[in-house]
Enzyme design. Structure first.
Site, PDB file in Angstrom:
ATOM      1  N   ASP A 203      36.840 -24.708  48.373  1.00 21.84           N
ATOM      2  CA  ASP A 203      36.353 -25.701  47.415  1.00 21.84           C
ATOM      3  C   ASP A 203      34.913 -26.004  47.840  1.00 21.84           C
ATOM      4  O   ASP A 203      34.670 -26.705  48.820  1.00 21.84           O
ATOM      5  CB  ASP A 203      37.240 -26.953  47.503  1.00 21.84           C
ATOM      6  CG  ASP A 203      36.646 -28.123  46.729  1.00 21.84           C
ATOM      7  OD1 ASP A 203      35.504 -28.018  46.245  1.00 21.84           O
ATOM      8  OD2 ASP A 203      37.335 -29.152  46.637  1.00 21.84           O
ATOM      9  N   GLN A 206      30.925 -29.543  46.961  1.00 21.45           N
ATOM     10  CA  GLN A 206      29.870 -30.316  47.635  1.00 21.45           C
ATOM     11  C   GLN A 206      28.969 -29.429  48.494  1.00 21.45           C
ATOM     12  O   GLN A 206      28.152 -29.937  49.262  1.00 21.45           O
ATOM     13  CB  GLN A 206      30.495 -31.422  48.518  1.00 21.45           C
ATOM     14  CG  GLN A 206      31.327 -32.431  47.754  1.00 21.45           C
ATOM     15  CD  GLN A 206      30.513 -33.291  46.781  1.00 21.45           C
ATOM     16  OE1 GLN A 206      29.279 -33.280  46.776  1.00 21.45           O
ATOM     17  NE2 GLN A 206      31.207 -34.037  45.938  1.00 21.45           N
ATOM     18  N   CYS A 369      38.724 -39.960  44.879  1.00 21.90           N
ATOM     19  CA  CYS A 369      39.707 -38.890  44.657  1.00 21.90           C
ATOM     20  C   CYS A 369      40.107 -38.212  45.961  1.00 21.90           C
ATOM     21  O   CYS A 369      40.316 -36.980  45.985  1.00 21.90           O
ATOM     22  CB  CYS A 369      39.212 -37.844  43.669  1.00 21.90           C
ATOM     23  SG  CYS A 369      38.891 -38.531  42.050  1.00 21.90           S
TER      24      CYS A 369
HETATM   25  N1  7TS Z   1      36.203 -30.946  45.243  1.00 20.88           N
HETATM   26  C1  7TS Z   1      35.341 -31.789  45.813  1.00 20.88           C
HETATM   27  C2  7TS Z   1      35.039 -31.658  47.278  1.00 20.88           C
HETATM   28  C3  7TS Z   1      34.719 -32.767  45.033  1.00 20.88           C
HETATM   29  O1  7TS Z   1      33.851 -33.603  45.613  1.00 20.88           O
HETATM   30  C4  7TS Z   1      35.024 -32.849  43.650  1.00 20.88           C
HETATM   31  C5  7TS Z   1      34.442 -33.921  42.776  1.00 20.88           C
HETATM   32  C6  7TS Z   1      35.917 -31.913  43.099  1.00 20.88           C
HETATM   33  C7  7TS Z   1      36.490 -30.990  43.933  1.00 20.88           C
HETATM   34  C8  7TS Z   1      36.249 -31.899  41.655  1.00 20.88           C
HETATM   35  O2  7TS Z   1      35.176 -31.483  40.894  1.00 20.88           O
HETATM   36  P1  7TS Z   1      35.223 -31.508  39.288  1.00 20.88           P
HETATM   37  O3  7TS Z   1      33.847 -31.155  38.887  1.00 20.88           O
HETATM   38  O4  7TS Z   1      36.245 -30.522  38.865  1.00 20.88           O
HETATM   39  O5  7TS Z   1      35.606 -32.916  38.917  1.00 20.88           O
HETATM   40  N2  7TS Z   1      34.094 -35.074  43.460  1.00 20.88           N
HETATM   41  C9  7TS Z   1      33.761 -36.269  42.927  1.00 20.88           C
HETATM   42  C10 7TS Z   1      33.333 -37.324  43.732  1.00 20.88           C
HETATM   43  O6  7TS Z   1      33.245 -37.300  44.941  1.00 20.88           O
HETATM   44  N3  7TS Z   1      33.094 -38.362  42.927  1.00 20.88           N
HETATM   45  O7  7TS Z   1      33.317 -37.997  41.658  1.00 20.88           O
HETATM   46  C11 7TS Z   1      33.736 -36.697  41.650  1.00 20.88           C
END
Ligand code: 7TS
Length: 413
Positions: A203, A206, A369
């Site tokens: 994943d 970030q 989350c």
């Molecule tokens: N993995 C990580 C490490 C994340 O920080 C996030 C989103 C996701 C997966 C999911 O990403 P998405 O684009 O599919 O939603 N993180 C955050 C956060 O830290 N604050 O809002 C979204």
């Protein structure tokens, strides 16, 4: 403070129309890029051009604007493929975001391959989107989930305990934690997965926006990230997958575009990556993401990383002086992503974020989350400031002042 910025931040900020806006009479201080980044006009312009000049569906029409749309959509795929150093653009699947990318691997690979008693290995520092899909698969298949723990004091994975975990079929982990900031040793974790004949999924939500990520060097099997966290539009993201794996996998969703032939009795599939892109894709999103990648490349990922590291170091130095401040994760800026989750004495994270908002500062408060991380840290919520290429040292000072002011209000002096 006289800190020298490694980037021409003033010039960069000039590309982001939102920074000319005021909030409550004060300039906007945006410190929530870990949730979603802002977009430069170059990205908005690329999307505008598509809608205004060659809007049409892709892979279908023989007329010229449809050919143009298809070429631009596929050009974006090639840019992204080069950006992460994939072997071929065939390894880049467009999805809605990190969440969908991880679900794709869970449903198209794990659901079919895992049997009762098989093990899925995760870490305790995952975002819900790298926990819940695996729990759904585990419920369905009878597989078990194990978690590599992190140390609650330094926020690092307990890698000395890694060899306790054997006989797992898949290891899925975050490259950088969205709460602790910890940057994990992706190469080492991938190597460990492969030594155990398991697949390695990353994943990188970030990581890809903030540092150079080279999938061939890391050697991972799958890697997921979101466009909206890297200056691109919402609703577009990427699943990188090794070609052999994508080839052998069954589709995730069925529908138009992902097929070669459809008969009433059976169907055959398109080649990868289109086999995984059922229906009309997010053409504007992909083109916008291509423009975002151009923008990041022009600035340079190494310089962006250095700039964020310098902002993080500045914030850590300032935060340490605040009474009652508790910072989570590694204390070395070089070991963490450009984000800091914290609490000040017993001020509730939401109260703190609300007070910062009065000074025009956008930070996020809550569990981000990642409830299991907060359970381990024994706090229901944290306030989080996260940085990107457009943030300045002056903003870090304003943030520090605003936190001090809030602490005073709560009589923490
Ligand atoms: N993995 C990580 C490490 C994340 O920080 C996030 C989103 C996701 C997966 C999911 O990403 P998405 O684009 O599919 O939603 N993180 C955050 C956060 O830290 N604050 O809002 C979204």
């Amino acid at each position: 403070m006289g800190r020298v910025s490694l980037l021409n931040v003033d010039e960069i900020r000039g590309d982001f129309p939102i920074f000319s806006r005021q909030v409550g009479g004060r300039p906007l201080i945006y410190l929530d890029s870990a949730a979603t980044s802002q977009r430069p006009r170059q990205v908005v312009e690329a999307v505008r051009r598509y809608y205004e000049e060659y809007n049409s569906n892709v892979h279908r029409g023989v007329y010229s604007i449809s050919v143009e749309a298809t070429e631009e959509y596929e050009r974006a795929r090639r840019k992204i493929s080069r950006f992460i150093n994939a072997k071929s653009e065939r390894e880049v699947v467009f999805v809605r975001g990190t969440t969908e990318a991880l679900n794709l691997v869970a449903y198209a690979w794990a659901l079919r391959k895992l049997r009762k008693g098989d093990k899925i290995l995760l870490t305790e520092m995952e975002h819900h989107s790298n926990i819940v899909p695996w729990q759904l698969i585990a419920q369905h298949t009878g597989a078990e989930i194990n978690y590599i723990p992190f140390n609650r004091y330094d926020g690092k994975l307990e890698l000395d305990k890694l060899d306790r975990y054997k006989d797992f079929k898949i290891l899925s982990f975050t490259y950088a934690s969205n709460v602790l900031g910890t940057i994990n040793d992706a190469k080492r974790l991938v190597k460990y997965a492969h030594e155990n004949n398991a697949l390695a999924v990353i994943d990188a939500a970030q990581a890809v926006p903030h540092m150079r990520v080279d999938v061939q060097e890391i050697g991972c099997d799958f890697l997921a990230f979101s466009g909206h966290k890297m200056l691109g539009p919402t609703g577009i993201g990427v699943l990188y997958g090794r070609r052999e794996l994508l080839e052998e996998m069954q589709p995730f969703m069925g529908g138009g575009e992902m097929i070669r032939e459809v008969h009433l009795s059976h169907s055959t599939w398109n080649e990868v990556p289109w086999k995984f892109e059922a229906g009309t894709p997010n053409v504007a999103g992909a083109i916008g993401l291509g423009a975002a990648v151009d923008y990041l490349e022009r600035i340079g990922m190494e310089r962006i990383r250095e700039h964020e590291e310098s902002l993080t170091k500045h914030a850590l130095d300032e935060f340490e002086k605040i009474k009652g401040m508790r910072i989570y994760g590694p204390l070395e800026a070089g070991e963490r992503a450009g984000l800091i989750a914290f609490n000040v004495a017993d001020i509730h994270a939401h109260d703190l974020a609300t007070l910062l908002d009065e000074d025009g500062i956008c930070v996020r408060a809550g569990h981000h989350c990642a409830m299991p991380i907060h359970t381990k840290l024994e706090t229901p919520a944290t306030t989080r400031a996260s940085f990107y290429l457009y943030n300045t040292h002056e903003e870090i000072e304003r943030l520090t002042e605003s936190i001090k002011k809030a602490a005073k209000k709560f009589k923490i002096t």
